[in-house]
Design a protein around this motif. Structure first.
Motif, PDB file in Angstrom:
ATOM      1  N   VAL A  69       0.861  -1.186   0.000  1.00 52.59           N
ATOM      2  CA  VAL A  69       0.000   0.000   0.000  1.00 52.59           C
ATOM      3  C   VAL A  69       0.895   1.234   0.000  1.00 52.59           C
ATOM      4  O   VAL A  69       1.456   1.613   1.034  1.00 52.59           O
ATOM      5  CB  VAL A  69      -0.942   0.026   1.215  1.00 52.59           C
ATOM      6  CG1 VAL A  69      -1.870   1.235   1.136  1.00 52.59           C
ATOM      7  CG2 VAL A  69      -1.757  -1.265   1.301  1.00 52.59           C
ATOM      8  N   PRO A  70       1.066   1.873  -1.140  1.00 49.57           N
ATOM      9  CA  PRO A  70       1.948   3.045  -1.212  1.00 49.57           C
ATOM     10  C   PRO A  70       1.226   4.333  -0.843  1.00 49.57           C
ATOM     11  O   PRO A  70      -0.006   4.422  -0.946  1.00 49.57           O
ATOM     12  CB  PRO A  70       2.324   3.067  -2.697  1.00 49.57           C
ATOM     13  CG  PRO A  70       1.088   2.560  -3.385  1.00 49.57           C
ATOM     14  CD  PRO A  70       0.530   1.494  -2.461  1.00 49.57           C
ATOM     15  N   GLU A  71       1.996   5.317  -0.421  1.00 50.99           N
ATOM     16  CA  GLU A  71       1.450   6.671  -0.291  1.00 50.99           C
ATOM     17  C   GLU A  71       1.455   7.289  -1.687  1.00 50.99           C
ATOM     18  O   GLU A  71       2.503   7.691  -2.208  1.00 50.99           O
ATOM     19  CB  GLU A  71       2.277   7.485   0.699  1.00 50.99           C
ATOM     20  CG  GLU A  71       2.141   6.968   2.123  1.00 50.99           C
ATOM     21  CD  GLU A  71       2.821   7.828   3.172  1.00 50.99           C
ATOM     22  OE1 GLU A  71       3.608   8.725   2.806  1.00 50.99           O
ATOM     23  OE2 GLU A  71       2.561   7.575   4.373  1.00 50.99           O
ATOM     24  N   VAL A  72       0.287   7.340  -2.302  1.00 54.65           N
ATOM     25  CA  VAL A  72       0.207   7.663  -3.729  1.00 54.65           C
ATOM     26  C   VAL A  72       0.612   9.102  -4.044  1.00 54.65           C
ATOM     27  O   VAL A  72       0.993   9.412  -5.179  1.00 54.65           O
ATOM     28  CB  VAL A  72      -1.203   7.370  -4.288  1.00 54.65           C
ATOM     29  CG1 VAL A  72      -1.491   5.880  -4.251  1.00 54.65           C
ATOM     30  CG2 VAL A  72      -2.283   8.142  -3.526  1.00 54.65           C
ATOM     31  N   PHE A  73       0.554   9.981  -3.045  1.00 54.13           N
ATOM     32  CA  PHE A  73       0.959  11.380  -3.264  1.00 54.13           C
ATOM     33  C   PHE A  73       2.164  11.725  -2.389  1.00 54.13           C
ATOM     34  O   PHE A  73       2.219  12.779  -1.761  1.00 54.13           O
ATOM     35  CB  PHE A  73      -0.209  12.321  -2.969  1.00 54.13           C
ATOM     36  CG  PHE A  73      -1.405  12.094  -3.845  1.00 54.13           C
ATOM     37  CD1 PHE A  73      -1.279  12.062  -5.226  1.00 54.13           C
ATOM     38  CD2 PHE A  73      -2.662  11.912  -3.288  1.00 54.13           C
ATOM     39  CE1 PHE A  73      -2.379  11.843  -6.040  1.00 54.13           C
ATOM     40  CE2 PHE A  73      -3.773  11.702  -4.095  1.00 54.13           C
ATOM     41  CZ  PHE A  73      -3.628  11.661  -5.472  1.00 54.13           C
ATOM     42  N   HIS A  74       3.139  10.819  -2.369  1.00 53.02           N
ATOM     43  CA  HIS A  74       4.287  10.988  -1.465  1.00 53.02           C
ATOM     44  C   HIS A  74       5.080  12.247  -1.763  1.00 53.02           C
ATOM     45  O   HIS A  74       5.703  12.811  -0.870  1.00 53.02           O
ATOM     46  CB  HIS A  74       5.191   9.754  -1.539  1.00 53.02           C
ATOM     47  CG  HIS A  74       5.767   9.493  -2.905  1.00 53.02           C
ATOM     48  ND1 HIS A  74       6.970  10.000  -3.316  1.00 53.02           N
ATOM     49  CD2 HIS A  74       5.287   8.765  -3.949  1.00 53.02           C
ATOM     50  CE1 HIS A  74       7.220   9.599  -4.556  1.00 53.02           C
ATOM     51  NE2 HIS A  74       6.228   8.847  -4.964  1.00 53.02           N
ATOM     52  N   GLU A  75       5.083  12.701  -3.006  1.00 53.25           N
ATOM     53  CA  GLU A  75       5.848  13.906  -3.360  1.00 53.25           C
ATOM     54  C   GLU A  75       5.223  15.179  -2.789  1.00 53.25           C
ATOM     55  O   GLU A  75       5.890  16.212  -2.665  1.00 53.25           O
ATOM     56  CB  GLU A  75       5.934  14.083  -4.885  1.00 53.25           C
ATOM     57  CG  GLU A  75       6.480  12.891  -5.638  1.00 53.25           C
ATOM     58  CD  GLU A  75       5.370  11.978  -6.117  1.00 53.25           C
ATOM     59  OE1 GLU A  75       5.604  11.260  -7.093  1.00 53.25           O
ATOM     60  OE2 GLU A  75       4.269  11.982  -5.515  1.00 53.25           O
TER      61      GLU A  75
END
Length: 246
Positions: free
Chosen positions: A62-68
């Motif tokens: 489960v990634p942090e889709v807006f990590h940037e």
């Protein structure tokens, strides 16, 4: 099946991406599902969904889709402020940066001893779109897309001609798409456009329209449909068992 959880910071082309990894509590090898969240990132309903999938014999990322665009560990609330921030992030991050995130995750997980080398994609809302988009990656063996937004409308930033619907002709893996008939985010005309495009492309896809609202999988709030959610979990698990274990 008992599961474990670890936090993994994956280096992507656009920065460090905090990713939670859920997997069975043993040393065997399992197929992977990249589970893309809603605009709110990894809320407790998303965590519960990932745990359900992992408990059926999958490694779930489960990634942090807006990590940037946010500090590591950001989870947005299911309120107006969270919705506004999540939508702003959605319309800021280019699809190409999501592509490089997917590549980083497939590279990471297939190098792990607990991976059988096969990876699928699944998601809800924008995550459904990102699962669809991930299918452009040759390392993705199947994609299960729940009420994916913005595919029909081409409203997410990307280079000209690189929108997900136009690029769908390059998808070779099996797809399953699920839409709620009462979902205001994907109109009947939008659903027709997606279906006609995939049919014209001769994509390998299954299509389901159910009597449900947007976010019917989310087990918080008045739109949750528990019976349909159970049906979707069963359908997705069977789908990935078929395509990622052979």
């Amino acid at each position: 099946m008992l599961i474990q959880n670890q936090v993994q910071d994956i280096i992507t082309a656009t920065g460090t991406m905090r990713t939670n990894v859920y997997r069975p509590l043993d040393d065997k090898q399992y197929p992977t599902i990249i589970f893309y969240s809603e605009i709110f990132q990894e809320t407790t309903p998303i965590t519960r969904s990932a745990q359900i999938l992992a408990g059926h014999g999958f490694v779930v990322l489960v990634p942090e889709v807006f990590h940037e665009l946010n500090p590591i560990g950001t989870v947005l609330a299911y309120d107006d402020a969270g919705k506004d921030k999540g939508n702003a992030d959605k319309f800021t991050k280019p699809l190409e940066d999501h592509d490089s995130d997917t590549l980083a995750m497939t590279d990471f997980v297939t190098a792990q001893t607990y991976s059988n080398g096969k990876v699928g994609a699944m998601g809800v809302c924008i995550g459904g779109h990102l699962a669809f988009r991930a299918a452009l990656n040759e390392n993705i063996g199947a994609a299960f897309c729940l009420y994916p937004t913005d595919i029909h409308s081409n409203t997410l930033p990307c280079a000209q001609g690189n929108d997900s619907l136009s690029m769908s002709k390059h998808i070779s893996c099996p797809l399953t798409l699920i839409f709620g008939k009462q979902d205001p985010h994907v109109s009947p005309e939008g659903r027709v456009l997606i279906h006609q495009t995939l049919s014209k492309n001769e994509n390998d896809f299954s299509w389901h329209e159910v009597n449900a609202q947007h976010a019917f999988m989310r087990d918080e709030g008045e739109r949750y449909d528990a019976a349909l959610a159970l049906q979707m979990y069963k359908m997705s698990i069977d789908f990935f068992q078929q395509h990622l274990r052979s």
